[in-house]
Design a protein around this motif. Structure first.
Motif, PDB file in Angstrom:
ATOM      1  N   THR A   1       0.857  -1.179   0.000  1.00 54.66           N
ATOM      2  CA  THR A   1       0.000   0.000   0.000  1.00 54.66           C
ATOM      3  C   THR A   1       0.895   1.231   0.000  1.00 54.66           C
ATOM      4  O   THR A   1       1.815   1.341   0.807  1.00 54.66           O
TER       5      THR A   1
ATOM      6  N   LYS B   1      -3.118   3.729  -2.247  1.00 57.94           N
ATOM      7  CA  LYS B   1      -3.482   2.775  -3.293  1.00 57.94           C
ATOM      8  C   LYS B   1      -2.588   1.555  -3.177  1.00 57.94           C
ATOM      9  O   LYS B   1      -1.432   1.648  -2.766  1.00 57.94           O
ATOM     10  N   GLU B   2      -3.128   0.404  -3.556  1.00 58.18           N
ATOM     11  CA  GLU B   2      -2.321  -0.815  -3.571  1.00 58.18           C
ATOM     12  C   GLU B   2      -1.567  -0.881  -4.883  1.00 58.18           C
ATOM     13  O   GLU B   2      -2.085  -0.482  -5.926  1.00 58.18           O
TER      14      GLU B   2
END
Length: 179
Positions: free
Chosen positions: A64, A70-71
């Motif tokens: 992350t 966001k991944e």
């Protein structure tokens, strides 16, 4: 990543065993999500105190982003070198009391070496402290939470009210603002 090292332990000191590592699905840690296969190379050398194991693995982790949350997928090339000590004598089967094993991993009573924990520890050490999806990630707006990588938000900059007194220094006696 389990290897039978009984024959290696019976061999003279200095003998080595080389092998490729190929794990299709592996779970190193509950917080680490490995994407795809883990591949690598390992060399095990018989030493007086047991085995000296070194090698490398290539894997892709899902992490992350620290800034935008966001991944993203992060490829890693991880090298490792660890000592393994026998818990049972390979010839007699008698339990062995090993000296100086504080920084070594055990070889189980069936003469199996499991590299999973050694690799897991090295992967955890090799993950960057600040994980970024891209080097110039703009992150999130502190006020509205908009992803600033997609463009600027319409928020006004937050002003610390403690510094409002300083604005009076920029005004002259006529009430006009100084430049």
């Amino acid at each position: 990543m389990i290897f039978n090292v009984a024959q290696l332990l019976k061999s003279p000191v200095g003998t080595s065993l080389v092998s490729e590592i190929q794990e299709e699905e592996i779970q190193l840690d509950e917080d680490l999500k490995v994407i795809g296969p883990l591949t690598g190379h390992v060399r095990m050398r018989h030493i007086n105190q047991g085995l000296l194991v070194d090698g490398w693995v290539d894997l892709v982790l899902e992490l992350t982003c620290t800034r935008c949350l966001k991944e993203f997928q992060q490829p890693l090339h991880v090298t490792f070198e660890e000592r393994f000590y026998p818990t049972v004598d390979v010839v007699t089967g008698v339990p062995v009391q090993a000296d100086d094993v504080e920084d070594a991993f055990p070889i189980d009573e069936h003469h199996l070496v499991d590299l999973t924990e050694a690799v897991r520890q090295q992967v955890l050490l090799d993950i960057p402290m600040v994980t970024l999806c891209q080097e110039d990630c703009a992150g999130l707006c502190a006020q509205c939470g908009k992803d600033l990588n997609l463009g600027p938000c319409s928020c006004e900059p937050e002003v610390d009210t403690r510094f409002n007194v300083l604005k009076t220094l920029l005004v002259n006696d006529d009430g006009q603002r100084l430049k």
